[in-house]
Scaffold this active site. Structure first.
Site, PDB file in Angstrom:
ATOM      1  N   GLU A 191      43.265  24.494  37.055  1.00 18.52           N
ATOM      2  CA  GLU A 191      43.800  25.660  36.027  1.00 18.52           C
ATOM      3  C   GLU A 191      45.320  25.605  36.043  1.00 18.52           C
ATOM      4  O   GLU A 191      45.714  26.097  35.190  1.00 18.52           O
ATOM      5  CB  GLU A 191      43.224  26.681  36.571  1.00 18.52           C
ATOM      6  CG  GLU A 191      41.726  27.092  36.107  1.00 18.52           C
ATOM      7  CD  GLU A 191      41.005  28.725  36.041  1.00 18.52           C
ATOM      8  OE1 GLU A 191      41.994  29.266  37.001  1.00 18.52           O
ATOM      9  OE2 GLU A 191      39.955  28.605  35.726  1.00 18.52           O
ATOM     10  N   HIS A 225      27.507   6.707  49.037  1.00 14.44           N
ATOM     11  CA  HIS A 225      26.379   6.359  48.526  1.00 14.44           C
ATOM     12  C   HIS A 225      25.794   6.708  47.286  1.00 14.44           C
ATOM     13  O   HIS A 225      24.731   6.520  46.766  1.00 14.44           O
ATOM     14  CB  HIS A 225      25.149   6.571  49.668  1.00 14.44           C
ATOM     15  CG  HIS A 225      25.208   6.298  51.142  1.00 14.44           C
ATOM     16  ND1 HIS A 225      24.684   5.046  51.488  1.00 14.44           N
ATOM     17  CD2 HIS A 225      26.139   6.699  51.851  1.00 14.44           C
ATOM     18  CE1 HIS A 225      25.423   4.919  52.850  1.00 14.44           C
ATOM     19  NE2 HIS A 225      26.074   5.784  53.103  1.00 14.44           N
ATOM     20  N   LYS A 271      36.338  32.871  27.164  1.00 14.32           N
ATOM     21  CA  LYS A 271      36.086  34.390  27.553  1.00 14.32           C
ATOM     22  C   LYS A 271      35.888  34.981  26.195  1.00 14.32           C
ATOM     23  O   LYS A 271      34.973  35.798  25.685  1.00 14.32           O
ATOM     24  CB  LYS A 271      36.996  34.891  28.402  1.00 14.32           C
ATOM     25  CG  LYS A 271      36.766  34.548  29.844  1.00 14.32           C
ATOM     26  CD  LYS A 271      37.674  35.504  30.703  1.00 14.32           C
ATOM     27  CE  LYS A 271      37.621  34.952  32.375  1.00 14.32           C
ATOM     28  NZ  LYS A 271      38.684  35.698  33.098  1.00 14.32           N
TER      29      LYS A 271
HETATM   30  O1  PA5 Z   1      42.546  31.680  38.581  1.00 13.10           O
HETATM   31  C1  PA5 Z   1      42.108  32.591  37.698  1.00 13.10           C
HETATM   32  O2  PA5 Z   1      43.390  33.346  37.237  1.00 13.10           O
HETATM   33  C2  PA5 Z   1      40.861  32.653  37.410  1.00 13.10           C
HETATM   34  O3  PA5 Z   1      40.068  31.294  37.537  1.00 13.10           O
HETATM   35  C3  PA5 Z   1      40.281  33.748  37.694  1.00 13.10           C
HETATM   36  O4  PA5 Z   1      40.351  33.933  38.946  1.00 13.10           O
HETATM   37  C4  PA5 Z   1      38.818  34.092  37.044  1.00 13.10           C
HETATM   38  O5  PA5 Z   1      38.844  33.675  35.836  1.00 13.10           O
HETATM   39  C5  PA5 Z   1      38.247  35.583  37.696  1.00 13.10           C
HETATM   40  O6  PA5 Z   1      39.231  36.417  36.978  1.00 13.10           O
HETATM   41  P1  PA5 Z   1      38.849  37.959  37.504  1.00 13.10           P
HETATM   42  O7  PA5 Z   1      39.298  37.848  39.044  1.00 13.10           O
HETATM   43  O8  PA5 Z   1      39.831  38.540  36.679  1.00 13.10           O
HETATM   44  O9  PA5 Z   1      37.634  38.478  37.357  1.00 13.10           O
END
Ligand code: PA5
Length: 382
Positions: free
Chosen positions: A253, A274, A375
């Site tokens: 990310e 494996h 989203k």
């Molecule tokens: O690293 C990030 O920002 C995302 O992976 C969020 O952690 C994930 O989308 C969950 O978001 P939130 O904590 O706002 O529910």
């Protein structure tokens, strides 16, 4: 003790890195970002508050149900997985990390008759998986058993104030995947009995080892330039599997944007030798590895000639050698044992090195427009 060997199993030897210049840059990062302010994150009063809450749950024979997704649950899962015994966490459950109706149904059945404490963790407070799961679960637990971990500016924060839920705050400036040392990660791990002081000591020491933080980032970048588009995080101790999943998210990310980035993936050996072993040894040469080798087990079981620990170490070394012969390159990280100090160290090491890599790639480490895209589409369809 952690030892980095970024040369023996790669073709990157005399690598000229201007450490002084980069050290200055890294110092700037450390001094201007709250997620490297370890003393502040491990604030004594905050730790005491979380410890007291955890003691209360235990005193009441409670189980902890953690509701989170992405950065809001992978961190605690990584630390709990690495640092506790295999079957010790029967009092910790997870939900909200999928939209599986069957999972939620079966979980509710499993929790019947138990004194459930619900820790809903969401920085934004608006992630669909979390809000929907919370909608169902909050009807099943007592209001005083709800612990909300969120950002001060989220709708969940206001709800927690209104309903007088227990409230833990994620600092505004710290994004999901960097939040492992905020209450998002720390409260569950305190409940799991992990020694946060040692974790903190390891994290602080990692910050001092700037040359390796820089070197790892440059080595993976060099390998990328040689056509290695995939980095496999590899462990031979299944306890580290969740830690590798956390790394996968952190790197995926943070750096996978603007049509750039190395695709991170995870491999658990010897299991995957494996299944994926054939591809790695002889398939499309798009991949390099970062291998975690744990030198000592907590309890080593003997067999006739060698113990299991010795066999696992030999398997690691033999595979590294075979891969090198096939021009499959590996960074090696040796860990003497899985303890809080070492895991705290590695966590901070990767947080920093990943952030530093965003500087090499020229991308903003704190956005995830791709995730936001899905989203948005989902909301529209609903
Ligand atoms: O690293 C990030 O920002 C995302 O992976 C969020 O952690 C994930 O989308 C969950 O978001 P939130 O904590 O706002 O529910």
């Amino acid at each position: 003790m952690i030892r980095f060997d970024l040369e023996r199993y790669t073709n990157i030897k005399d690598f000229d890195i201007p450490y002084d210049d980069y050290n200055n840059y890294l110092n700037r990062i450390i001094n201007t970002n709250s997620f490297y302010d370890i003393d502040n994150l491990f604030d004594e009063e905050l730790i005491y508050k979380m410890q007291s809450l955890s003691n209360e749950i235990k005193k009441n024979n409670g189980v902890l149900l953690i509701v989170g997704i992405g950065g809001s649950y992978l961190g605690s899962k990584a630390l709990i997985g690495s640092l506790t015994n295999y079957f010790d966490n029967s009092n910790i459950y997870y939900a909200g990390n999928s939209l599986s109706s069957d999972y939620l149904h079966d979980l509710l059945k499993e929790l019947e008759g138990k004194n459930v404490y619900l820790n809903v963790i969401s920085k934004s407070g608006s992630t669909l998986e979390i809000t929907k799961t919370f909608e169902v679960l909050k009807q099943k637990v007592r209001e005083e058993n709800i612990i909300v971990t969120t950002d001060k500016y989220s709708p969940l924060y206001n709800l927690a104030i209104e309903k007088r839920y227990n409230l833990l705050e994620i600092p505004k400036t710290i994004g999901g995947r960097f939040s492992i040392f905020t209450p998002a990660g720390l409260f569950p791990i305190i409940f799991a009995g992990i020694n946060v002081n040692e974790l903190k000591r390891g994290a602080k020491d990692a910050i001092l080892n700037k040359n390796y933080i820089i070197k790892y980032a440059h080595v993976r970048n060099e390998l990328f330039k040689q056509g290695k588009k995939v980095e496999a995080y590899v462990c031979y101790e299944p306890k580290l599997e969740a830690f590798l999943k956390w790394l996968q998210q952190l790197y995926g990310e943070t750096l996978g944007k603007n049509k750039k980035g190395i695709l991170p993936m995870t491999i658990l050996n010897t299991t995957d030798l494996h299944s994926l072993g054939q591809f790695i040894q002889e398939g499309n040469p798009i991949l390099f590895q970062t291998v975690f080798k744990v030198l000592q087990s907590k309890n080593d079981i003997k067999t006739k000639n060698k113990s299991f620990s010795e066999l696992n170490t030999i398997a690691t070394d033999a595979t590294l050698r075979a891969h090198l012969k096939g021009n499959v390159y590996s960074n090696l990280i040796e860990i003497d044992k899985l303890d809080e100090y070492n895991i705290g160290y590695l966590t901070e090491f990767f947080l920093l090195s990943c952030y530093y890599s965003s500087f090499i790639e020229g991308v903003n480490p704190f956005t995830q427009p791709g995730v936001e895209g899905y989203k948005r589409e989902m909301k529209e369809m609903l």
